[in-house]
Design a protein around this motif. Sequence first.
Motif: not given
Length: 432
Positions: A77-80, A84-86, A172-177
């Motif tokens: 949860n903390s990682e997600v 999300g913030n990133q 951004l794409d990598r973070t979303k994945n």
Amino acid sequence: MKVLRYLLFCTLALTALNAFSQSSAELKKRRDKLNQELEQLNDEYQETLKNKKTNLKQLNLLKAQISVREDKINTLNSEVRLLGNQINENTNTVHTLQGQLDQLKKEYAAMIVFAYHNQSAYSKLMFVFAAKDFNQAYKRLKYLQQFGAYRERQAASIQGTQHELNHKITQLDRTKNEQANLLKDQEKEKEKLGKEKNDQVVVISTLSKQQGELKQQLKAAQRQKAQIERQIQVAIRREVEEARRRAEAEARAAAARLAAERAKAAAAGNAAPVAPKAAPAKSTNSELLNATPEAAKLSNDFLGNKGRLPWPVANGIITQEFGMTYIEGIKTDNPGIDIRTGSGAAVRTVFSGEVTSVNNISGTYLVVVRHGEYFTAYANLRSVSVSKGEKVGIKQSVGTVATDAATGETQVHFELYKGQTAVNPKLWLAPQ
């Protein structure tokens, strides 16, 4: 000013990225550690299933798995949330860079139009020679040179911004994945947690049918812990009485010195010396245990490290918490915590102090260490490497943990006392 704003923007973005990377790395390290613990617990649990008869070890392992699994879900949860913030920050950065790029292109287009209308060398010369005087002509010449250099800088700035924009879009794409993968992992963990809780219900139900045998197991464990607690209390009382004897001996010596001084003064015809202020007739255990400056300092140092003490084993999972627990109406009281660890693991002190007791209890050893008015106890040791009266340092090994031959469980029992009162050791240990 535009260049300064751009540099400031890049600096802030880089700072945020570094903070994100550090937090993300810490969470990933925590998740990897929890995965290792879950794998070990699952291997042990699968091993217990080979025994057709349900036993208390299965329940303890399931409880430990559920606790670690919940911890992992919280970490996910903390990682997600962090990702999300990133994602929001990167999205804002992309929009900002896109706006800057559009503005740079607009300004560059205007310069190109201006340059097109003044592209001939004749026009430039006429612009210089049309000056009123030499000083103005020189300034116009410098302006043309600066204008050309500015065009080059603008072109380079457009290329740099475009490159940064493409990089941020890729990031951004990598973070979303990555976030999507974590969410999938989170759903899988929730499914596993639900299954483990169902298994726990089944095991408890089965154990409740074997309540007579379960009670025998629990009573045996409680008798063992009661023996440990008695020995700890004996060791603490011995320290308190020893401190009381020393205080009383010092008081008697002081009274004898005073009586001798009075007798000497009376023989010489002088006034008797004034008696010092009497100490309280009864001192508390805390006052007795902290009677010397060394003991008082050790107590203060120990208290100052609350929540930061090292664990009594290098790697471990708490299988039974401090205090009262209930299993199908059967009450058990744990004056410490039980920590599952690896076979033959070294058991170590959580703070510097002095060994006050080493006892053999039903084939395993108990070591009690004093830290001023605080005491720590390490039980279920297969062997010991310290002796009574020995000074020990922080993280010094006091022995190795024993493995229960009947259940195959390897765990150390750890207790912490302030004077003669047991306190929850988990609140004093550093978070893992």
